[in-house]
Scaffold this active site. Sequence first.
Site, short mmCIF file in Angstrom:
data_model
loop_
_atom_site.label_atom_id
_atom_site.label_comp_id
_atom_site.label_asym_id
_atom_site.label_seq_id
_atom_site.Cartn_x
_atom_site.Cartn_y
_atom_site.Cartn_z
N MET B 21 0.82 -1.21 0.00
CA MET B 21 0.00 0.00 0.00
C MET B 21 0.86 1.27 0.00
O MET B 21 0.53 2.24 0.67
CB MET B 21 -0.93 -0.02 1.21
CG MET B 21 -2.11 -0.96 1.03
SD MET B 21 -3.29 -0.30 -0.20
CE MET B 21 -4.35 -1.72 -0.40
N HIS B 139 4.41 5.40 1.93
CA HIS B 139 3.23 4.62 2.28
C HIS B 139 1.98 5.48 2.24
O HIS B 139 1.99 6.63 2.67
CB HIS B 139 3.39 3.97 3.66
CG HIS B 139 2.50 2.79 3.84
ND1 HIS B 139 1.25 2.87 4.38
CD2 HIS B 139 2.70 1.50 3.49
CE1 HIS B 139 0.70 1.65 4.37
NE2 HIS B 139 1.56 0.81 3.84
N HIS B 140 0.89 4.89 1.73
CA HIS B 140 -0.35 5.65 1.55
C HIS B 140 -0.96 6.06 2.89
O HIS B 140 -1.80 6.95 2.95
CB HIS B 140 -1.33 4.82 0.73
CG HIS B 140 -2.32 5.64 -0.06
ND1 HIS B 140 -2.79 6.86 0.37
CD2 HIS B 140 -2.90 5.42 -1.26
CE1 HIS B 140 -3.65 7.35 -0.52
NE2 HIS B 140 -3.71 6.50 -1.53
N SER B 141 -0.54 5.42 3.98
CA SER B 141 -1.03 5.86 5.29
C SER B 141 -0.43 7.20 5.68
O SER B 141 -0.96 7.89 6.55
CB SER B 141 -0.69 4.81 6.36
OG SER B 141 0.70 4.58 6.40
#
Lengths: 469, 469
Positions: B21, B139-141
Site C-alpha cells: 500500500m 506509504h499511503h497511510s
Amino acid sequence: MPYMPVTESMFLIAETREQPMHAGGLQLFIPREGQSATELAEEIVETFHSCADIRPLFRKRPASPAALLGTLAWSYDDEIDVDYHVRRAVLPRPGRIRELLRYVSLNHSALLDRTRPMWELHIIEGLDDGRVAIYTKIHHSLVDGISALRLLENSLSPDPNDRTGTAWWDTALLRRRPPRETTGASLRSRLTAPLGQALNLTGQIVGAGPAAAKIAWAGITDDAFAPPFVPAPNTILDVPIGSARRFAAQQWPRQRLDAVGQALDITLNDVVVTMCAGALRAYLIDQDALPDDPLIAAMPVSTRTDKSSEGNAVTAIMANLATDQPDPERRLAAVIASTRKAKQVIRGLSPLQALAFGAATFAPLALAPIPGFVRSTPPQFNVLISNVPGPSRPMYWNGAALDGCYPVSIAMHGQALNITLTTTADQVNFGLIGARKELPSLQRILTHLDTALDDLEKVAGVRPLRSVP
Amino acid sequence: MPYMPVTESMFLIAETREQPMHAGGLQLFIPREGQSATELAEEIVETFHSCADIRPLFRKRPASPAALLGTLAWSYDDEIDVDYHVRRAVLPRPGRIRELLRYVSLNHSALLDRTRPMWELHIIEGLDDGRVAIYTKIHHSLVDGISALRLLENSLSPDPNDRTGTAWWDTALLRRRPPRETTGASLRSRLTAPLGQALNLTGQIVGAGPAAAKIAWAGITDDAFAPPFVPAPNTILDVPIGSARRFAAQQWPRQRLDAVGQALDITLNDVVVTMCAGALRAYLIDQDALPDDPLIAAMPVSTRTDKSSEGNAVTAIMANLATDQPDPERRLAAVIASTRKAKQVIRGLSPLQALAFGAATFAPLALAPIPGFVRSTPPQFNVLISNVPGPSRPMYWNGAALDGCYPVSIAMHGQALNITLTTTADQVNFGLIGARKELPSLQRILTHLDTALDDLEKVAGVRPLRSVP
C-alpha cells in the site's frame, strides 16, 4: 499436484514481511583474458535469457490460491517470465565492495513473489576491480544451502577452456556429470567428514603449537562444558526484527585456517566456530551487551546422503560459544569440548531421528510470527552458524574464474544474525546477514573475525601467512 | 502517542505481500547548463544526505510492536538511517526509458519496512538522454497523491537561478511559501474546479468540431447512462493478484488535450477519462477479454480544503467507461454523461458525507486480503483512474528543470490496474501500475491511449499538433 513435506512448507508458513525465508548467494567472477567486465556480464545475460529449457526446480511454485493450497502443494509453471527472474544491475561509483554489499543488503530485504517460481538472479556490473557479481535469491522451501551450492557448482567447469557455460536452470545440466565426482572426492564423504572427525576425540595431537594450548582441549571432561540443552541467555540477537537487512562479507585464505587446524588437530569447522565465538564476544562488548552466560550457537548439519540438489535435509548441533571467557585459549577449549559432545549426540541418532531433532530445534521458527512469542520465550540458541562446502577446486563459467562465493542467508525473529560460510578451493568465504535496525554496525564483526583468527594463530603457534607488522 | 484516523490505518490493515500500500512518483530532471548527469546526481545525493533536520512526516512510523499498536498509533523516530532511505542506482545500458521503467517496476513490488518511517527515495543515473530520475516510494497511510505532489512542488522553485534546493524532508521547507500561492492560483480553487465545471452541464458549446459530435453529449438525459451504483462486470482486472508489478508511463502535450477539451467544451478530466475508456476497450480486445457490459471506473476526488501536505482526504465518483461502445463519439458521450451525473451526486453531499461515501466505496479494500473474497464478490468498479494536479509552471531544483512527473500508484486484489496521471505546465503525465502476471503486455495500453487521443481529436475536429502522415 505434489504435496510438500513439512521440511519445505515450514519455510512458507513461517514467512512474514519481517522474516523473509529466502536464502541466496553472492558470486564474483573474473573475466577471462581479453574480456571486459561488460562483455562478461552481457555474455551471462544473453546466455541465461536464451535458455528456454528450464528444469522443474526453477518452474516450481506454491499452488494457487496461495492462502488455501500454497503451503501444502507445489505446482509447475510451463512458461517462465525470464525477464522478471533475471535482472541486470550496475553499481553506483566508486563501485567498491561496499556498494556491492549495499546492493545485496537492500535486495535481500524484499519478499519473493509467491505467484511464480520463487527465485531471482541479479547480474551486477560496475565493480571497480573489474569483476562481475551474481547475486541469487531462492526460497528456502525449494533448496537448502548445500543444494543451492550444488546447483552453482554443477553449472561451472574445472576447465578454464570449457565454453559450454549455460544458465543454472538449463535442463542440460541435469545430464552433466557433477564435476566433483570426477575427482573422486564425493560430496557425501565431504559432508559426513565433520561428523566422522568427531570420532577422533582421542586422536593424536600433532603440530608446533605450545603444549599448554594442546592440553587445554585434549583434557575434556563432561563437566567442562554446558550440556547441549542448556538455555541460551537473552541477548540483543534474540529480538523481534524489522524487514531491513545488512549484509557483510569477507574471505580469508583457507591456508591460514588450515594451519591453525593442523597445529591443534581440530577441524576447519572448529576453527570457524571459534572465530565466530571471539568475534561475537567482541561485538557484544562494543554494543555494551555481553551477557554473563555464554552464547549458544546452532549449527545445521546435513543429513543428506544422496546427490539430490532439491529440498531440505538438515538437523542441528548446539555449541557453547564460551563468550563469557575472555582468554582466547580457554574459549577455544570450551567451544571444542561443547561441539564434540554435541556431535556425539547426533551420531547416536538414526538419520530420521536426527531430522526430527533438527525439526524440534527449529520448531519455534513457525511460532515466531505470533506477536509476543519471541519476547516471552527464552531462546534455544542465539545465533545460527552454518558451514556449507563449496567447490573444492578452481572453477570457471565460460572461462571466467569464480573468485568469491559468499552465502546470503536468513535472519529471523529471535535470530537477528546468521553467519554462514562457504569453503572454496583456496578461500573461506564468510557471509553475515543481520537485521539492519536491531544490529548496528554489523560490519564490525568482520574486523573481529580477523582478530579472532589472529588470536587462534597465536594459540596454535603458527605464523600468519601475511606480513606481520 | 498520536492515534491514527481510519483513513490512514486502513492502508496498513489492508496491506499484504501481494498488495503493498505504498504509492510513489517518478520525476525526471534535466541537468542545468554545463552540468553533467553525474554531477546533478551527486549534488542531489550529497544535499539529501546532509539534511539532518527532518520534518515529522518523514520521521513518523507505525508504533511498536507493529502487530499490536502498529495500525492504531504513530510514533516518531528521532534519528533516521538516511543511508537506508536514500538510495543511488545506475541503469544498465542502453539506459532507455525502458530500463528506467523496469527499475521502477521491480522496486515498486517490494514492501516498505514498518519498523522505520515508511518511505524511500532512489536517485537514478544512466539514462542515455542525459536526464536524472528520482523514484520515490511512500506509504499511503502517510500521504495521498495530492499531498505527495505538494511535497515535491514545495521543494522546487519556479526560478531557474534559485540555488537553495534542499532535501524534500528539510524542515526549512515548512517555512517556505508554497510557490503556487505566489501565482494567485490557489490549490483549493484548482482542486474544486472539476466539480465546479460540472455545473456547466447546460453551458454553451463552442469550438470548431463537427456539430454532430457536440450534440451527442449535449443531449444528455438521465436515461442515457448507467446510474452510479450499477454493478461493474467481472473482468481480468478484478482478480486476486501476485506481488510483482509492471509500471508503464508516457506523457502527452497538454496542448493536445486542451485543444480537444476546448473544442468540445469538456474538462481536461473528461478528455483523460475518455482516453482511458478507449485504451481499456482496445486492451481488453487484445486480450480477448472484453466484457459485454461497460467497465466502471472509480475516480478519487479530493475533499481537502486546506493546504496540508499530510494525511488522506479522498472520496470517489463512479464513471461508466462505455467500453461496450465501438464508436469513439458515442463512447465519449456516454462517459461524459456518466461523470457529470456522478459529480452531481457528490456535489450534493457535505464534505463529511463525501468522505463517508468514499470510505464505503473503498471499504472492500480492507476485506481483500481474506481468501476468496475477491472472487466471490462482484466488483464495485473495475479500475481506478486518478488525476492529480502537479506544478502548473516550469519548476527547478537547483537549476535542474523538472521534465516529467509520473505517478506510481497502487494495484490491489480486485484492482489489478491503476491509472494515475499528473498534469504539469506543458504535459499530461500518465503512470500505469499493474499486476505483472495478471495483466500481460500492460505497456500496450500506452499505444492505445495515444490512439484514443487521436480518435478524440477527430471527433473534436482539431488538428493534432504533431505531423500527420
